[in-house]
Write a protein that holds these residues in place. Sequence first.
Motif, PDB file in Angstrom:
ATOM      1  N   VAL A 227      -9.403 -40.777 -14.968  1.00  0.00           N
ATOM      2  CA  VAL A 227     -10.355 -41.107 -16.025  1.00  0.00           C
ATOM      3  C   VAL A 227     -11.429 -40.036 -16.039  1.00  0.00           C
ATOM      4  O   VAL A 227     -12.118 -39.804 -15.031  1.00  0.00           O
ATOM      5  N   PHE A 237      -8.673 -39.898 -20.710  1.00  0.00           N
ATOM      6  CA  PHE A 237      -7.808 -39.705 -19.547  1.00  0.00           C
ATOM      7  C   PHE A 237      -7.246 -38.286 -19.550  1.00  0.00           C
ATOM      8  O   PHE A 237      -7.248 -37.572 -20.566  1.00  0.00           O
ATOM      9  N   HIS A 310      -2.799 -44.617 -15.544  1.00  0.00           N
ATOM     10  CA  HIS A 310      -3.949 -45.241 -14.877  1.00  0.00           C
ATOM     11  C   HIS A 310      -3.943 -46.742 -15.192  1.00  0.00           C
ATOM     12  O   HIS A 310      -3.479 -47.158 -16.268  1.00  0.00           O
TER      13      HIS A 310
END
Length: 627
Positions: A227, A237, A310
């Motif tokens: 991030v 991202f 993520h």
Amino acid sequence: MSARLLRRVLQEREAAPQDPHVAEDEQPDEEEEASPPRAAARNLFDLLDGGDDEEEDKEDEAERSQPLSYAEQKHSVQKKPTNAVPETNRKAKKKKKKGKVEPSPMKSKDEQSLDSILEDLSIEKKPMQQRVHQSDRAAGKEIETNEATHGVISVLSIDPKHLKGENEMRRIFGSKVVDSFENQRNVPSSSRQVRGARRVSHNPRKTLLVSPPNYWPPWDKSISMDVLETKNGLNYFRYAFDPSVSHLQELFEAAKAANDLNAIAAILGKYPYHPESLLTFAELFKYSGEHQSSADAVEKCLFALECAWHPLFSPLQGNYQLKYSHDTNKPFFTALFNHMKNLDRRGCHRSALEVCKFLLSLDSDDPKGALFCIDYFALRSQEYKWLEQFAEEYQCDNSLWLFPNFSFSLAIARFYLERDVTSEASDHADKSTSVDLMKQALMLHPLVLSKIVDKAPLKDSSWTQILRNVFFGSAKPGSPSLEHMINIYVERHYIMWRFPELQNLLKEAALLVIESLKQDNREAQDWACVRKEAFSSEKNEYSHLLVSDFSDTTPSLPPEELRPFMVGPGMVHEMPPIEQEAAGPERLRAPREVAGRNPAMVFLESLLPWVDYGDNHHDANDDNNGD
């Protein structure tokens, strides 16, 4: 004591005969009433108005463990008020106990305190609701602000049921056909196995974009996602390679600069999920005509990149941005774009539409040109209402109806919505008709008509008469950007104009344009001003988009073009030309044993310059010479 046990005691007292000794004891009982009551003595009739069934059950259990004495039962019965409610009316009164409580002229201290508590609660209830509503309105304003910042999220929301092409294939052909194909796919051929190695089958992790077969190796965790920042409700991202495999990019760049496919294959041999190496071989398979092998390489790349997501990155939420400007993010855009084209080639247009929405939502700058094909997938998947909603709600620099692809696609969508018998007439009462929209598209982009007639092609003689008109025959794009956009539109959408009903719609609108220009020629000048103002740049702003990337046809690469990439760069100048190899009589031929082998493997081996299986022409000449 519960009401049920109390009724049982009363019934027993009424059924029992009056005992004179009991009557004589009434005076002492009255004296006992004058004395202070003990803590255990309670008015049993007050229990009729308090507690629910659960409290009654708890009291029953407590009273069974500690039963009342005979004197206490008699004392409670004698305290029965004169205005007691008959037993027949107790059930009705019990049913009303949850309703409005009627105020009594004499209230006990406990009842008054309870009423005061309820009043306090009612006073505080309204401010609490106001605070909740105020917080909801504040949250709503924040959501509206975020949506206004990065476009409307709802119009690009992704349906996970339509992301995978296998699900759409099941809806088209049935589950049995697709399952049998998947079972064959999960059994790898000899070309997918390494000689001398033992194939290990396992259950790969479930992913959102692709369905990995069980012969793929486990994910090597060589790449991850970080991030960068959170701004305006969006999480930014970026992909990042693991430090232990940071040298892979240097090896790949060196092999790419030297055009050494063997070095790239060596990278994949050790790291089977290197994204850029997989995309390189996907391009090689595509230009070699092996579209299924190319699609497998792209899906393998998507599988690795999705495993690296993520936890905060989710296509279903829409609060993400993955900028194309970062080099590590570019393979994901390329893989998604190629995967979208592969889905379209398989006929999974709805899945291609969902992937295109995902691709467009990754970066608001649209680096891969998803806007130039999203309308095509919407038309092919019959999502006409969604296309109109998208054109109204999506935010970009120019209005979408000014783009050549949207100006014609919106007219086609309105045509099919008008033809749909299930749609209500009131839905289109305040909107333009499909003929009017098609007429506006032709007035705004007259050059499209001649290109569609040549590309489709439209061979009717009436089109020749229409193109002889000055407005269509001498049409010019006006700017390099618009000309490039028109070329992309014609290359991507020309197949739509092979439908007879759309040809009739286009012809009717073209004739109306000619008739209107005969009456007033100033209308053409007005539309030219609109076109010049919308696309005023003198340079091609979309030069990074290749027209061939939006084409259904893939040119095949001849074997002599692949030849320099199959060996090391230092060995290319040492190898004789292909013509000399073919003409040399001393050339050694490999035994022609291709029966029972995988055709794809034989084809790929035949592309290698050092492998030769001979040809039928020479064999036929040898047979004739023998005769």
